[in-house]
Design a protein around this motif. Structure first.
Motif, PDB file in Angstrom:
ATOM      1  N   VAL A 237     -20.818 -10.815 -32.828  1.00  0.00           N
ATOM      2  CA  VAL A 237     -20.766  -9.674 -33.338  1.00  0.00           C
ATOM      3  C   VAL A 237     -19.431  -9.442 -33.930  1.00  0.00           C
ATOM      4  O   VAL A 237     -18.343  -9.114 -32.988  1.00  0.00           O
ATOM      5  N   PRO A 238     -19.022  -9.317 -35.220  1.00  0.00           N
ATOM      6  CA  PRO A 238     -17.537  -9.170 -35.424  1.00  0.00           C
ATOM      7  C   PRO A 238     -17.206  -7.775 -35.348  1.00  0.00           C
ATOM      8  O   PRO A 238     -18.045  -6.751 -35.386  1.00  0.00           O
ATOM      9  N   GLY A 239     -15.889  -7.361 -34.915  1.00  0.00           N
ATOM     10  CA  GLY A 239     -15.628  -5.910 -34.627  1.00  0.00           C
ATOM     11  C   GLY A 239     -15.863  -5.483 -33.414  1.00  0.00           C
ATOM     12  O   GLY A 239     -16.162  -6.284 -32.381  1.00  0.00           O
ATOM     13  N   TYR A 240     -15.734  -4.103 -33.421  1.00  0.00           N
ATOM     14  CA  TYR A 240     -16.081  -3.239 -32.085  1.00  0.00           C
ATOM     15  C   TYR A 240     -15.040  -3.877 -31.080  1.00  0.00           C
ATOM     16  O   TYR A 240     -15.390  -3.213 -29.834  1.00  0.00           O
ATOM     17  N   LEU A 241     -13.864  -3.904 -31.293  1.00  0.00           N
ATOM     18  CA  LEU A 241     -13.070  -4.361 -30.240  1.00  0.00           C
ATOM     19  C   LEU A 241     -12.271  -3.262 -29.485  1.00  0.00           C
ATOM     20  O   LEU A 241     -11.797  -3.556 -28.531  1.00  0.00           O
ATOM     21  N   GLU A 242     -12.600  -2.166 -30.030  1.00  0.00           N
ATOM     22  CA  GLU A 242     -11.998  -0.735 -29.581  1.00  0.00           C
ATOM     23  C   GLU A 242     -13.096  -0.434 -28.564  1.00  0.00           C
ATOM     24  O   GLU A 242     -12.811   0.561 -27.810  1.00  0.00           O
ATOM     25  N   ASP A 243     -14.268  -1.014 -28.556  1.00  0.00           N
ATOM     26  CA  ASP A 243     -15.628  -0.405 -27.751  1.00  0.00           C
ATOM     27  C   ASP A 243     -15.781  -1.139 -26.664  1.00  0.00           C
ATOM     28  O   ASP A 243     -15.851  -2.376 -26.689  1.00  0.00           O
ATOM     29  N   TYR A 244     -16.345  -0.415 -25.580  1.00  0.00           N
ATOM     30  CA  TYR A 244     -16.607  -1.044 -24.441  1.00  0.00           C
ATOM     31  C   TYR A 244     -17.788  -0.328 -23.865  1.00  0.00           C
ATOM     32  O   TYR A 244     -18.147   0.815 -24.525  1.00  0.00           O
ATOM     33  N   TYR A 245     -18.442  -0.848 -22.920  1.00  0.00           N
ATOM     34  CA  TYR A 245     -19.696  -0.091 -22.358  1.00  0.00           C
ATOM     35  C   TYR A 245     -19.270   0.301 -20.793  1.00  0.00           C
ATOM     36  O   TYR A 245     -18.294  -0.256 -20.305  1.00  0.00           O
ATOM     37  N   LYS A 246     -19.809   1.180 -20.326  1.00  0.00           N
ATOM     38  CA  LYS A 246     -19.642   1.768 -18.904  1.00  0.00           C
ATOM     39  C   LYS A 246     -20.543   1.121 -18.023  1.00  0.00           C
ATOM     40  O   LYS A 246     -21.795   1.225 -18.159  1.00  0.00           O
TER      41      LYS A 246
ATOM     42  N   LYS B  98      -4.524 -12.230 -19.564  1.00  0.00           N
ATOM     43  CA  LYS B  98      -5.412 -12.662 -20.654  1.00  0.00           C
ATOM     44  C   LYS B  98      -6.833 -12.648 -19.929  1.00  0.00           C
ATOM     45  O   LYS B  98      -7.827 -12.273 -20.843  1.00  0.00           O
ATOM     46  N   VAL B  99      -7.026 -12.996 -18.709  1.00  0.00           N
ATOM     47  CA  VAL B  99      -8.182 -12.718 -18.022  1.00  0.00           C
ATOM     48  C   VAL B  99      -8.803 -11.284 -17.907  1.00  0.00           C
ATOM     49  O   VAL B  99     -10.004 -11.038 -17.947  1.00  0.00           O
ATOM     50  N   SER B 100      -7.609 -10.549 -17.966  1.00  0.00           N
ATOM     51  CA  SER B 100      -8.388  -8.875 -17.778  1.00  0.00           C
ATOM     52  C   SER B 100      -8.676  -8.568 -19.058  1.00  0.00           C
ATOM     53  O   SER B 100      -9.079  -7.394 -18.992  1.00  0.00           O
ATOM     54  N   GLN B 101      -8.584  -9.185 -20.166  1.00  0.00           N
ATOM     55  CA  GLN B 101      -8.800  -8.699 -21.544  1.00  0.00           C
ATOM     56  C   GLN B 101     -10.424  -8.989 -21.876  1.00  0.00           C
ATOM     57  O   GLN B 101     -10.765 -10.370 -21.732  1.00  0.00           O
ATOM     58  N   PRO B 102     -11.219  -8.356 -22.342  1.00  0.00           N
ATOM     59  CA  PRO B 102     -12.678  -8.717 -22.635  1.00  0.00           C
ATOM     60  C   PRO B 102     -12.443  -9.362 -24.032  1.00  0.00           C
ATOM     61  O   PRO B 102     -11.615  -9.140 -24.867  1.00  0.00           O
ATOM     62  N   GLY B 103     -13.298 -10.446 -24.225  1.00  0.00           N
ATOM     63  CA  GLY B 103     -13.433 -11.116 -25.370  1.00  0.00           C
ATOM     64  C   GLY B 103     -14.352 -10.438 -26.493  1.00  0.00           C
ATOM     65  O   GLY B 103     -14.481  -9.107 -26.382  1.00  0.00           O
TER      66      GLY B 103
END
Ligand SMILES: Cc1cc2nc3c(=O)[nH]c(=O)nc-3n(C[C@H](O)[C@H](O)[C@H](O)COP(=O)(O)OP(=O)(O)OC[C@H]3O[C@@H](n4cnc5c(N)ncnc54)[C@H](O)[C@@H]3O)c2cc1C
Ligand code: SF4
Length: 562
Positions: A345-354, A407-412
């Motif tokens: 899914v392109p984008g949404y890189l500022e979004d995460y889920y709880k 690097k490991v702590s960043q979501p992809g």
């Protein structure tokens, strides 16, 4: 009453047997539940809450353990946190004349401890399909017969879901749904706009999103979204026999629960024409025992119940109790699957889920609803979900030090995957039977599986992968990868049939009350009773039929008819 005499014997304590125990005990019957599995009491889940560094192999399973579970190791939940909930295949062999994956539980509570919790009602069409397209035998019940029993079971189980008003997937009695995440909300709009006949809804799962009085009274509380469910959950936040039905039965004082007891045979008395009890082996001591009751409920899971019934031979029934017309072991089915697609899914890189939401998205069946598709009969639904890639790549990736840790702590990126589950057709020739000579180490004849899919299932799986890809395309995903890996029967873990309900004694094993046509105090209420498979996950429907059969048996017992 002797200590080997009961009102009711229930074989199996899983999804069906656990619920049968609750209902019988609450009605005041002195009830024995026998289960082959090891005892697992609610709250005593040995890997619950453990982090990878607290596990000897960081959650992975060494090859020597896998060798003992060469079938079970393929199930998607298999790891070092869960493997003790699955059977040892070496000790519990079976013969595959044609490939059949038989996933089985090793514990009291059966597969209710490890299931995926997806819970959907069958539709009116599901109970009519056999009659409409002429495959299999007609169901002796319709949706209207079973709807009140869904109404009874669902509130006890606690199912989160949204009200959608769809004929193909009837609404039930729901707790609030687990919400769609931001990506899924946008995909829903795009997919439903492009394909008005397809619905993109929150998965309906047996998780307490808003516990009610009856849940709290059993010590069950709200789901914490840890998504470690198959290890067992002390919160009782997902439904299992261990967390809900068995404690409800136990608090009545009417339950006797025996673990490590392999039932081998239903006992039959020719003079009265009744089942008198069951014979079982204490798997720890090897001692053979008999127990007696007015009524016997078979809930050992689809194939295991059929195995026991086939092995219940007598002068009257040399081919298995109640099996005068070679119907026992016939019409074995499972959902066909393996078709679907995934994409980025392109984008949404500022979004995460709880949290780790223990459910996802469901797309109900849209094929062969009204308009004929032409290439196959019946239909399929999709289980799906969107999530961001996590740190797991680092298990095999190279790196060291601060930069690697960052690097490991960043979501992809975000990804979305769709898995199809299709309705396979009931076929008389798809069967299981007992091996003439081979037995397991407790003396139980081995089951032989002779089940295969046909062209209808292949065409359906192909279509799954095409429609999944076209929906992902419409939703704007990139790197779309359709897949079409049709698994052998058993792979969907929704096996059904073998002791089907039907209208006639010549073609079916059970009548419309899950009661053996020829042995009136013998009931089968697990998936063996099913004359077709729908395309939705079946367990809540096993429970609804169980509740209905217990109610009927209770009336018959009170009237002295059984
Ligand atoms: C990983 C996984 C995910 C799943 N996800 C879903 C899902 O999302 N939704 C859904 O609806 N279904 C799901 N299922 C399927 C679901 O678990 C089964 O449909 C359901 O548990 C069957 O209920 P049952 O009572 O027939 O059998 P079980 O729950 O397996 O219980 C049978 C019990 O009988 C005992 N037994 C067997 N043989 C004997 C014997 N000879 N003597 C005494 N006792 C015996 C067993 O030990 C067991 O405890 C899933 C299954 C698995 C493994
Ligand atoms: S997700 Fe909910 S049900 Fe599953 S383990 Fe966590 S708290 Fe328990």
């Amino acid at each position: 009453m002797n200590n080997n005499e009961f009102d009711v014997i229930i074989v199996g304590s899983g999804m069906s047997g656990g619920y049968a125990a609750k209902e019988f005990c609450e009605k005041g019957y002195n009830t024995l539940v026998l289960d082959r599995g090891e005892m697992v009491r609610h709250g005593q889940y040995k890997t619950e809450g453990k982090a990878p560094w607290q596990m000897p192999f960081r959650g992975d399973v060494p090859e020597e353990f896998k060798a003992e579970q060469h079938i079970q190791k393929e199930v998607y939940i298999y790891n070092d946190y869960t493997r003790h909930h699955l059977i040892n295949d070496k000790d519990h062999p079976y013969e595959q004349k044609k490939p059949f994956i038989w996933y089985r539980s090793a514990t009291v509570g059966g597969k209710s401890l490890i299931w995926g919790r997806q819970s959907y009602r069958w539709s009116k069409l599901d109970f009519q399909s056999n009659k409409l397209d002429g495959n299999g035998i007609d169901w002796p019940v319709r949706y209207e017969d079973i709807a009140p029993w869904y109404d009874r079971v669902e509130p006890f189980v606690g199912i989160s879901g949204s009200y959608e008003g769809l004929d193909v997937l009837p609404d039930g009695k729901f707790l609030p749904a687990l919400p769609l995440n931001v990506v899924e909300r946008d995909m829903k709009k795009k997919i439903e706009q492009t394909f008005p006949d397809r619905h993109f809804i929150p998965a309906r799962v047996a998780h307490l999103t808003q516990p009610q009085k009856q849940h709290l009274e059993l010590g069950r509380v709200q789901c914490q979204a840890r998504s470690e469910c198959p290890r067992g959950c002390s919160f009782g936040a997902y439904y299992s026999s261990n967390s809900a039905a068995l404690p409800a039965a136990e608090r009545t004082g009417n339950l006797t629960l025996v673990a490590d007891g392999q039932v081998q045979e239903v006992l039959y008395d020719k003079a009265s024409g009744r089942a008198t009890g069951v014979a079982y082996v204490d798997m720890r001591s090897g001692e053979r025992k008999q127990v007696f009751a007015r009524t016997v409920f078979m809930c050992a899971s689809t194939l295991a119940s059929v195995q026991i019934l086939l092995n219940s031979k007598s002068e009257t029934f040399p081919e298995g109790i109640g099996n005068r017309f070679d119907v026992l072991g016939r019409y074995i089915m499972d959902h066909c699957g393996g078709g679907g697609a995934s994409g980025m899914v392109p984008g949404y890189l500022e979004d995460y889920y709880k949290g780790r939401r223990p459910g996802g998205v469901y797309i109900p069946r849209f094929r062969n609803i009204g308009k004929k598709h032409g290439k196959f009969e019946r239909g399929y639904g999709f289980q799906c979900g969107a999530s961001r890639a996590g740190w797991h790549w680092a298990k095999s990736g190279k790196g060291i030090g601060k930069a690697f840790k960052e690097k490991v702590s960043q979501p992809g990126n975000w990804y979305f995957t769709m898995w199809g589950f299709g309705e396979s057709l009931p076929r008389y020739e798809n069967r299981v039977y007992l091996h003439p000579t081979k037995k397991d180490k407790w003396g139980m004849p081995l089951l032989v599986t002779d089940v295969t899919y046909g062209e209808n299932e292949s065409a359906m799986v192909k279509d799954m992968s095409e429609t999944a890809a076209e929906m992902l395309q419409a939703a704007g995903l990139k790197n779309i990868r359709p897949f079409e890996g049709e698994a052998p029967p058993g792979g969907a873990i929704h096996e059904m049939g073998g002791a089907c309900m039907g209208l006639e004694v010549e073609t079916s094993y059970l009548n419309k009350w899950n009661q053996c046509h020829d042995v009136k105090n013998l009931f089968v209420t697990d998936g063996a009773a099913f004359a077709s498979v729908s395309c939705v996950n079946p367990s809540i429907t096993f429970m609804a039929f169980t509740a209905r059969a217990v109610d009927y048996a209770d009336q018959q017992m009170k009237r002295g008819l059984i």
